[in-house]
Design a protein around this motif. Structure first.
Motif, short mmCIF file in Angstrom:
data_model
loop_
_atom_site.label_atom_id
_atom_site.label_comp_id
_atom_site.label_asym_id
_atom_site.label_seq_id
_atom_site.Cartn_x
_atom_site.Cartn_y
_atom_site.Cartn_z
N GLY A 755 0.81 -1.20 0.00
CA GLY A 755 0.00 0.00 0.00
C GLY A 755 0.85 1.25 0.00
O GLY A 755 2.07 1.21 -0.18
N ILE A 756 0.18 2.40 0.20
CA ILE A 756 0.84 3.70 0.18
C ILE A 756 0.35 4.51 1.37
O ILE A 756 -0.70 4.24 1.96
N VAL A 757 1.12 5.54 1.72
CA VAL A 757 0.76 6.46 2.80
C VAL A 757 -0.15 7.54 2.21
O VAL A 757 0.22 8.22 1.24
N SER A 758 -1.30 7.74 2.82
CA SER A 758 -2.23 8.75 2.32
C SER A 758 -1.91 10.13 2.89
O SER A 758 -1.65 11.07 2.15
N GLU A 759 -1.91 10.26 4.22
CA GLU A 759 -1.67 11.55 4.84
C GLU A 759 -1.40 11.35 6.32
O GLU A 759 -1.82 10.34 6.90
N PRO A 760 -0.72 12.31 6.96
CA PRO A 760 -0.54 12.22 8.42
C PRO A 760 -1.86 12.48 9.13
O PRO A 760 -2.77 13.14 8.60
N LEU A 761 -1.93 11.99 10.35
CA LEU A 761 -3.13 12.14 11.15
C LEU A 761 -2.72 12.56 12.56
O LEU A 761 -2.08 11.79 13.28
N GLY A 762 -3.01 13.79 12.94
CA GLY A 762 -2.67 14.25 14.26
C GLY A 762 -1.20 14.66 14.36
O GLY A 762 -0.50 14.85 13.35
N THR A 763 -0.76 14.79 15.62
CA THR A 763 0.61 15.26 15.87
C THR A 763 1.48 14.21 16.56
O THR A 763 2.59 14.53 16.98
N HIS A 764 1.01 12.96 16.68
CA HIS A 764 1.75 11.94 17.40
C HIS A 764 2.35 10.88 16.47
O HIS A 764 2.76 9.82 16.94
N GLY A 765 2.35 11.13 15.19
CA GLY A 765 2.98 10.18 14.27
C GLY A 765 2.04 9.18 13.67
O GLY A 765 2.50 8.25 12.99
N HIS A 766 0.71 9.32 13.86
CA HIS A 766 -0.24 8.43 13.20
C HIS A 766 -0.44 8.88 11.76
O HIS A 766 -0.33 10.08 11.44
N PHE A 767 -0.76 7.93 10.89
CA PHE A 767 -1.00 8.28 9.49
C PHE A 767 -1.99 7.29 8.89
O PHE A 767 -2.13 6.15 9.34
N LYS A 768 -2.66 7.78 7.85
CA LYS A 768 -3.61 6.96 7.10
C LYS A 768 -2.88 6.31 5.93
O LYS A 768 -1.97 6.90 5.33
N CYS A 769 -3.31 5.11 5.58
CA CYS A 769 -2.71 4.40 4.44
C CYS A 769 -3.79 3.55 3.78
O CYS A 769 -4.83 3.23 4.38
N LYS A 770 -3.52 3.20 2.54
CA LYS A 770 -4.44 2.41 1.75
C LYS A 770 -3.68 1.25 1.12
O LYS A 770 -2.57 1.42 0.63
N PHE A 771 -4.32 0.04 1.10
CA PHE A 771 -3.67 -1.18 0.63
C PHE A 771 -4.43 -1.75 -0.55
O PHE A 771 -5.56 -1.34 -0.86
N ASN A 772 -3.81 -2.71 -1.20
CA ASN A 772 -4.41 -3.34 -2.38
C ASN A 772 -5.32 -4.49 -2.02
O ASN A 772 -5.77 -5.23 -2.91
N GLY A 773 -5.58 -4.69 -0.75
CA GLY A 773 -6.48 -5.74 -0.30
C GLY A 773 -6.96 -5.46 1.10
O GLY A 773 -6.57 -4.47 1.74
N VAL A 774 -7.81 -6.34 1.58
CA VAL A 774 -8.36 -6.18 2.92
C VAL A 774 -7.28 -6.49 3.94
O VAL A 774 -6.63 -7.54 3.87
N ILE A 775 -7.07 -5.59 4.89
CA ILE A 775 -6.07 -5.75 5.92
C ILE A 775 -6.74 -6.11 7.24
O ILE A 775 -7.84 -5.64 7.53
N THR A 776 -6.10 -6.95 8.02
CA THR A 776 -6.64 -7.39 9.30
C THR A 776 -5.96 -6.66 10.45
O THR A 776 -4.87 -6.08 10.29
N GLN A 777 -6.58 -6.75 11.62
CA GLN A 777 -6.08 -6.02 12.77
C GLN A 777 -4.77 -6.61 13.31
O GLN A 777 -3.93 -5.90 13.83
#
Length: 824
Positions: A755-777
């Motif tokens: 997958g790829i990184v979409s964008e940062p989320l917040g100020t603690h280093g979290h970020f959104k990402c998108k993958f080519n398939g269903v991802i599990t927890q």
């Protein structure tokens, strides 16, 4: 119906198509092979007579006029006997002509063995040896090394070399020049732990002819002799699959039998040492220089073996370094091969001592003698560029680069100038990267005026991080937290090494992102690759300054073939004295007693520094993990030096090779060292408390500075929230600017998704990402980063020299273009 008379008068008439067989010529009296041979009476045709005349060396008229068949048979028999005798003589001495004496290395496999007694028994069985007066050139020399005897009974010469000190390094030096190795065993204590390790080391270097001796059978009871000898034989045959002979060594009759086997066996020459001239020194002397008494010339005498010796090339003295030759002396042999030749070339004098002719100069170096310089001259201004012209300024002004938000000037240099089809929302206006002075100014231009204060704070933080980075060591990529350091403070170094090794095996290449240093600063030398095998990487890009000190060969194999083809010099096989120039008087004064002194002649370019790669494998004797860049002792042919190698994989059809953090299997070890030609064996030792332990062995792989060793690290994160193909990841980064820095690098999971990184989320280093398939927890998200690592220089032995006595070679030469060596 026909009558009987008509039936009897009928006869078949053959037609023209009937088969007619050829009559058999051998039928009838006088047509057998024996009859034909007797009828010929020895006559042959002209072509057969001419061929036989050529074989026996006679003309056709001599063959026809009176010599006869008996003479021809006798002549052929004499030629066969002469050829067989010459071949037997060559096999007996091991080399062409008479050849030098065979070097017999006596190695003990247990502490109960008395090597000196075994040598005295064999020397006494050879008979009385004539004493020869030394010529004037050898009058002030000291005898070291082997004891040489002439066995007139078996027409051979043998040099017995005992390895008194049970030291693996000393044993290896003796085996570098030994033609036959004789392992001496005790019937009650056949071998100990050191004996087993010695056998393993000798096998790794190259095994010559092998014999086994059992010493002390006469001291046992008669009923125990056969059992003790059988146990020794079984152990010896289990270690050496060719099942060499195991002989007793107690009585003079046993010694005579041993000498017979040592004289008649065929010597197997090892390829790696047959390509170079080498010598076991048995006499050494020093002549001081008139102007500088503390320096002078050293004479090293012994039998020259192997290939031809060129006085223009350097010689390498094992454990001492390289040296230049002043002259080469010959014409004297202290141990003549046969007694008739000895009586013809020597004269009886008083006291039973015979004198012979003095030594003569047989070789002198030319004005193109190779120098001792290993590295090219480094010009610090060689990479300096000229001042740009007005056209260059105009071209730079017109060149604009579109860069995404949060990308620094360093990362922008890797972005292609063409439009790659990204969305317009992800980019700002055109920005001239060359006008941005630092990272804070770049972020100010891209993020806007409202982020100016934050950018300045980040710049101060980056400056402090740079200072912290400068204080860090060169190999601290696997940074661990302070809690782990405090917990392991009281543990031993070995336990920490084992824990790190187990952690690397469970989580290969994974590192922890530091919280106190920004990831864009900590991993600023790393980059991402779409494909490790096929992604381009220029081998000449961002080279360190150390690469200006090495040579590169355009085609190393072709250079070696050309050097071997054009190599000329003095023939081996004679007793030779090498006069070495510019040597300190204290250089060989502290040479250990009982240690052999070995030297070899180097070929052209074998003294030039380059990146030498060795294919090696781990030895199972030493179980402690070995890290890359750990100090090890390398034995490469006749050379011995200390190195800190970098281990890497040996992959096919790729120009990049992954670095291995630990040496635990087949690998390629890379180090800055003098180049050497194929084949060259490698033995790796590690010293622990002054004791050398065998950790690996191998051979020369290549000499290539362009071999790219790539270090791989993996940054891992944990899914915080998951929704089908989208997820929020934490604990991979701790700052939003770090996410923007590595935003373009592809992600992958341990369950096989990418997958790829979409964008940062917040100020603690979290970020959104998108993958080519269903991802599990329960999946783990990873990012692979790469950087090129470079080897370190080996610590080579150096001989003390005086610059006033050093000879600088003249430029050019008759074979200056024989190779393709050039400064990198």
């Amino acid at each position: 119906p026909r009558s009987s008379s008509s039936r009897m008068s009928f006869r078949h008439r053959s037609t023209g198509s009937a088969q007619e067989n050829k009559s058999f010529k051998g039928s009838g009296p006088g047509k057998s092979k024996g009859a034909i041979k007797r009828a010929a009476s020895g006559r042959v045709n002209k072509s057969g007579m001419a061929n036989r005349a050529n074989r026996v060396g006679l003309t056709r008229n001599e063959m026809r006029d009176g010599q006869g068949k008996a003479f021809r048979l006798m002549k052929a028999q004499q030629l066969r006997k002469a050829k067989r005798a010459a071949a037997s003589q060559r096999l007996r001495v091991g080399l062409k002509g008479d050849g030098p004496p065979r070097v017999i290395a006596l190695v003990a496999l247990s502490a109960a063995v008395d090597l000196e007694a075994a040598k005295e028994l064999l020397v006494a069985a050879a008979g009385e040896q004539p004493q020869v007066a030394l010529p004037e050139s050898l009058a002030n020399t000291k005898h070291i090394g082997a004891t040489t005897v002439v066995c007139t009974q078996f027409k051979s010469r043998l040099s017995f070399l005992t390895v008194q000190a049970r030291n693996i390094v000393c044993t290896l030096d003796a085996l570098k020049v030994a033609d036959i190795v004789v392992f001496v065993m005790d019937p009650q204590d056949v071998r100990d732990e050191l004996g087993l390790q010695t056998i393993s080391v000798i096998k790794a270097q190259g095994l010559p002819n092998t014999f086994g001796l059992v010493q002390g059978l006469a001291q046992l009871a008669a009923k125990n002799v056969q059992g003790a000898k059988k146990r020794a034989t079984q152990f010896f045959h289990s270690e050496f699959l060719n099942k060499p002979r195991v002989l007793p060594a107690d009585t003079p009759a046993d010694a005579t039998q041993i000498l017979r086997f040592l004289s008649d066996t065929k010597v197997v020459q090892l390829n790696w040492r047959a390509a170079r001239p080498y010598m076991l020194v048995n006499r050494i002397g020093f002549t001081p220089d008139p102007t500088h008494p503390e320096f002078g010339s050293v004479s090293l005498s012994g039998y020259l073996r192997g290939n031809m010796l060129n006085p223009d090339y350097l010689i390498h003295i094992t454990n001492y370094g390289e040296a230049q030759l002043r002259e080469v002396l010959g014409g004297f042999d202290p141990h003549p091969y046969t007694r008739p030749r000895f009586e013809a070339s020597a004269m009886q004098t008083e006291g039973g001592i015979m004198a012979s002719n003095p030594q003569q100069v047989i070789g002198l170096p030319s004005k193109w003698q190779e120098g001792l310089t290993r590295e090219p001259e480094v010009d610090p201004f060689a990479a300096e560029q000229t001042w740009p012209t007005e056209e260059d300024f105009a071209q730079a002004e017109s060149k604009r680069v579109r860069v995404p938000q949060g990308v620094s000037s360093y990362q922008a240099s890797w972005i292609a100038t063409e439009d790659d089809g990204e969305d317009e929302d992800d980019f700002n206006l055109d920005v001239d990267v060359d006008q941005l002075e630092d990272e804070a100014q770049f972020r100010q231009a891209t993020l806007g005026e409202e982020h100016h204060d934050t950018a300045m704070e980040d710049a101060d933080e980056a400056a402090s991080a740079d200072e912290a980075l400068d204080a860090m060591s060169q190999d601290d990529d696997e940074t661990i937290s302070k809690r782990v350091v405090a917990r392991r403070a009281n543990r031993s170094q070995r336990e920490q090494l084992l824990d790190d090794y187990e952690e690397e095996r469970q989580f290969p290449d994974e590192v922890q992102t530091p919280e106190d240093v920004p990831a864009r600063i900590r991993f600023q030398k790393y980059r991402g690759l779409k494909s490790f095998r096929s992604s381009p990487w220029d081998p000449k890009m961002n080279l360190p300054l150390s690469y200006s000190r090495v040579f590169q060969f355009e085609n190393f194999r072709r250079t070696q073939n050309s050097v071997m083809k054009k190599h000329q010099g003095l023939s081996a096989g004679e007793y030779t004295t090498l006069i070495v120039r510019n040597v300190s008087a204290k250089q060989f004064a502290n040479h250990p007693e009982g240690y052999p002194l070995v030297l070899c002649g180097l070929l052209r370019y074998e003294n030039k520094m380059s990146v030498v790669n060795f294919a090696c494998n781990r030895a199972g004797i030493y179980e402690t993990p070995i890290k890359s860049k750990e100090e090890l002792e390398f034995h490469v042919g006749f050379r011995r030096f200390v190195a800190q190698p970098i281990f890497s994989e040996d992959q096919k059809r790729t120009d990049k090779f992954k670095m291995l953090r630990y040496f635990d299997g087949p690998a390629v070890a890379s180090v800055f060292a003098p180049s050497c030609y194929f084949p060259s064996p490698l033995i790796i030792f590690k010293k622990v408390d002054g004791v050398s332990h065998l950790v690996g062995s191998g051979s020369l792989h290549s000499v290539n500075p362009d071999r790219m060793i790539i270090k791989k690290i993996i940054l891992s994160g944990i899914p915080l929230r998951v929704h089908k193909t989208r997820a929020v990841i934490k604990q991979m980064f701790f700052q939003p600017d770090d996410i923007r820095w590595f935003q373009k690098i592809e992600l992958w999971t341990k369950y096989g998704k990418s997958g790829i990184v979409s964008e940062p989320l917040g100020t603690h280093g979290h970020f959104k990402c998108k993958f080519n398939g269903v991802i599990t927890q329960q999946d783990t998200v990873c990012m692979s980063l790469y950087k090129r690592v470079f080897p370190l220089f080996a610590t080579l032995p150096e001989m003390a020299r005086l610059e006033a006595l050093e000879v600088i070679p003249a430029p050019g030469g008759p074979d200056a273009t024989v190779g393709d060596a050039m400064a990198f």
